[in-house]
Design a protein around this motif. Structure first.
Motif, PDB file in Angstrom:
ATOM      1  N   GLY A 150       2.024   7.235  -6.542  1.00  0.00           N
ATOM      2  CA  GLY A 150       0.921   8.121  -6.880  1.00  0.00           C
ATOM      3  C   GLY A 150      -0.353   7.394  -7.237  1.00  0.00           C
ATOM      4  O   GLY A 150      -1.277   7.983  -7.793  1.00  0.00           O
ATOM      5  N   GLN A 151      -0.407   6.113  -6.921  1.00  0.00           N
ATOM      6  CA  GLN A 151      -1.620   5.338  -7.182  1.00  0.00           C
ATOM      7  C   GLN A 151      -2.564   5.509  -5.998  1.00  0.00           C
ATOM      8  O   GLN A 151      -2.143   5.477  -4.854  1.00  0.00           O
ATOM      9  CB  GLN A 151      -1.281   3.857  -7.363  1.00  0.00           C
ATOM     10  CG  GLN A 151      -0.348   3.604  -8.511  1.00  0.00           C
ATOM     11  CD  GLN A 151       0.211   2.191  -8.512  1.00  0.00           C
ATOM     12  OE1 GLN A 151       0.167   1.488  -7.526  1.00  0.00           O
ATOM     13  NE2 GLN A 151       0.775   1.809  -9.648  1.00  0.00           N
ATOM     14  N   LEU A 157       7.909  12.566   5.900  1.00  0.00           N
ATOM     15  CA  LEU A 157       7.051  13.528   5.201  1.00  0.00           C
ATOM     16  C   LEU A 157       7.599  13.867   3.813  1.00  0.00           C
ATOM     17  O   LEU A 157       6.831  14.010   2.865  1.00  0.00           O
ATOM     18  CB  LEU A 157       6.927  14.820   6.004  1.00  0.00           C
ATOM     19  CG  LEU A 157       6.117  14.774   7.296  1.00  0.00           C
ATOM     20  CD1 LEU A 157       6.174  16.139   7.995  1.00  0.00           C
ATOM     21  CD2 LEU A 157       4.697  14.359   7.054  1.00  0.00           C
ATOM     22  N   GLU A 158       8.910  13.992   3.699  1.00  0.00           N
ATOM     23  CA  GLU A 158       9.502  14.410   2.432  1.00  0.00           C
ATOM     24  C   GLU A 158       9.387  13.361   1.341  1.00  0.00           C
ATOM     25  O   GLU A 158       9.067  13.669   0.197  1.00  0.00           O
ATOM     26  CB  GLU A 158      10.971  14.782   2.638  1.00  0.00           C
ATOM     27  CG  GLU A 158      11.123  15.963   3.569  1.00  0.00           C
ATOM     28  CD  GLU A 158      12.063  17.006   3.029  1.00  0.00           C
ATOM     29  OE1 GLU A 158      12.722  16.771   2.014  1.00  0.00           O
ATOM     30  OE2 GLU A 158      12.124  18.067   3.654  1.00  0.00           O
ATOM     31  N   THR A 159       9.636  12.089   1.684  1.00  0.00           N
ATOM     32  CA  THR A 159       9.629  11.041   0.667  1.00  0.00           C
ATOM     33  C   THR A 159       8.290  10.307   0.562  1.00  0.00           C
ATOM     34  O   THR A 159       7.991   9.722  -0.476  1.00  0.00           O
ATOM     35  CB  THR A 159      10.723   9.997   0.963  1.00  0.00           C
ATOM     36  OG1 THR A 159      10.372   9.289   2.171  1.00  0.00           O
ATOM     37  CG2 THR A 159      12.094  10.641   1.079  1.00  0.00           C
ATOM     38  N   GLY A 160       7.529  10.278   1.635  1.00  0.00           N
ATOM     39  CA  GLY A 160       6.286   9.512   1.661  1.00  0.00           C
ATOM     40  C   GLY A 160       6.484   8.055   2.041  1.00  0.00           C
ATOM     41  O   GLY A 160       5.539   7.297   2.127  1.00  0.00           O
ATOM     42  N   GLY A 183       0.820  -1.203   0.000  1.00  0.00           N
ATOM     43  CA  GLY A 183       0.000   0.000   0.000  1.00  0.00           C
ATOM     44  C   GLY A 183       0.852   1.250   0.000  1.00  0.00           C
ATOM     45  O   GLY A 183       0.567   2.212  -0.720  1.00  0.00           O
ATOM     46  N   ASN A 184       1.935   1.239   0.795  1.00  0.00           N
ATOM     47  CA  ASN A 184       2.827   2.396   0.821  1.00  0.00           C
ATOM     48  C   ASN A 184       3.550   2.547  -0.508  1.00  0.00           C
ATOM     49  O   ASN A 184       3.737   3.664  -0.999  1.00  0.00           O
ATOM     50  CB  ASN A 184       3.810   2.307   1.993  1.00  0.00           C
ATOM     51  CG  ASN A 184       4.664   3.549   2.132  1.00  0.00           C
ATOM     52  OD1 ASN A 184       5.882   3.484   2.046  1.00  0.00           O
ATOM     53  ND2 ASN A 184       4.023   4.694   2.336  1.00  0.00           N
ATOM     54  N   LEU A 202      -4.326   6.952   3.618  1.00  0.00           N
ATOM     55  CA  LEU A 202      -3.703   7.353   2.352  1.00  0.00           C
ATOM     56  C   LEU A 202      -2.295   6.788   2.230  1.00  0.00           C
ATOM     57  O   LEU A 202      -1.922   6.247   1.180  1.00  0.00           O
ATOM     58  CB  LEU A 202      -3.661   8.885   2.239  1.00  0.00           C
ATOM     59  CG  LEU A 202      -5.017   9.586   2.146  1.00  0.00           C
ATOM     60  CD1 LEU A 202      -4.826  11.098   2.139  1.00  0.00           C
ATOM     61  CD2 LEU A 202      -5.798   9.120   0.939  1.00  0.00           C
ATOM     62  N   ILE A 203      -1.513   6.908   3.285  1.00  0.00           N
ATOM     63  CA  ILE A 203      -0.125   6.444   3.279  1.00  0.00           C
ATOM     64  C   ILE A 203      -0.032   4.957   2.946  1.00  0.00           C
ATOM     65  O   ILE A 203       0.896   4.515   2.277  1.00  0.00           O
ATOM     66  CB  ILE A 203       0.532   6.729   4.650  1.00  0.00           C
ATOM     67  CG1 ILE A 203       0.705   8.230   4.851  1.00  0.00           C
ATOM     68  CG2 ILE A 203       1.857   5.987   4.800  1.00  0.00           C
ATOM     69  CD1 ILE A 203       1.034   8.620   6.278  1.00  0.00           C
ATOM     70  N   PHE A 204      -1.000   4.176   3.418  1.00  0.00           N
ATOM     71  CA  PHE A 204      -0.998   2.730   3.178  1.00  0.00           C
ATOM     72  C   PHE A 204      -1.992   2.327   2.089  1.00  0.00           C
ATOM     73  O   PHE A 204      -2.243   1.139   1.896  1.00  0.00           O
ATOM     74  CB  PHE A 204      -1.285   1.977   4.472  1.00  0.00           C
ATOM     75  CG  PHE A 204      -0.196   2.125   5.497  1.00  0.00           C
ATOM     76  CD1 PHE A 204       1.070   1.598   5.266  1.00  0.00           C
ATOM     77  CD2 PHE A 204      -0.425   2.794   6.682  1.00  0.00           C
ATOM     78  CE1 PHE A 204       2.083   1.737   6.201  1.00  0.00           C
ATOM     79  CE2 PHE A 204       0.584   2.939   7.631  1.00  0.00           C
ATOM     80  CZ  PHE A 204       1.844   2.408   7.391  1.00  0.00           C
TER      81      PHE A 204
END
Length: 187
Positions: A23-24, A179-182, A16-17, A61-63
């Motif tokens: 960007g999916q 936060l910067e890379t996601g 998921g991450n 969202l992150i996962f």
């Protein structure tokens, strides 16, 4: 808990991450189907995420998670006090959740307030708990990681879920979101 079960949950979170990093997004048709299904059948999340209330850190969202896949609890500094632990215990005991993730992140304002000292009145209790976790550490990331470790330790000590943890029916891990890379790093 069976290692296979834990590994499949972690693999889903990692995938998921990865999708998030590419960007999916979650398929909205899938979300509508999940909404209808969970409305009829109830929720059955297999993971609890205790995350920070920071508006930039949305676990779903992150996962790349859909409706009913995660039980999310958010507080400043990703801390779990008595009331939050009752929610965790509900997820574990009533919903059958198998994994608890303490999700901290880079540039955490609550950790910064604790690190600097003399926090504003509205963050005093949070900062005091975080200060006990970070001690005299001054490096930002080290402080954030120590706060996550503290959260894992506190959850493992909770009488509300201790029996399930002792029987290996539930696992507790830490994770760090940049936060910067996601990207999420599981600890």
């Amino acid at each position: 808990m069976k290692i296979d079960s834990l590994n499949s949950i972690l693999l889903r979170l990692k995938r998921g991450n990865e999708a998030f990093l590419k960007g999916q997004s979650v398929d909205f048709e899938k979300l509508h189907k999940q909404r209808r299904q969970t409305a009829r059948e109830g929720q059955m999340p297999d993971v609890v995420v205790i995350g920070c209330a920071d508006s930039r850190v949305s676990p779903e969202l992150i996962f790349n998670a859909g409706i009913g896949e995660m039980f999310v609890i958010r507080t400043a500094g990703n801390l779990a006090g008595e009331l939050q632990m009752e929610s965790v215990a509900y997820a574990v005991n009533a919903l059958g959740t198998k994994l608890i993730v303490i999700l901290g992140h880079s540039s955490c304002g609550a950790v910064q307030a604790a690190k600097v000292g003399n926090p504003p009145d509205y963050l005093k209790g949070t900062a005091e708990r975080i200060q006990s976790a970070i001690g005299g550490e001054t490096d930002d990331k080290s402080c954030e990681l120590k706060n996550i470790e503290y959260g894992v330790k506190k959850v493992l000590e909770s009488e509300l879920i201790k029996e399930k943890v002792d029987k290996s029916e539930v696992a507790v891990i830490g994770a760090y979101y940049c936060l910067e890379t996601g990207a999420v790093e599981f600890l």
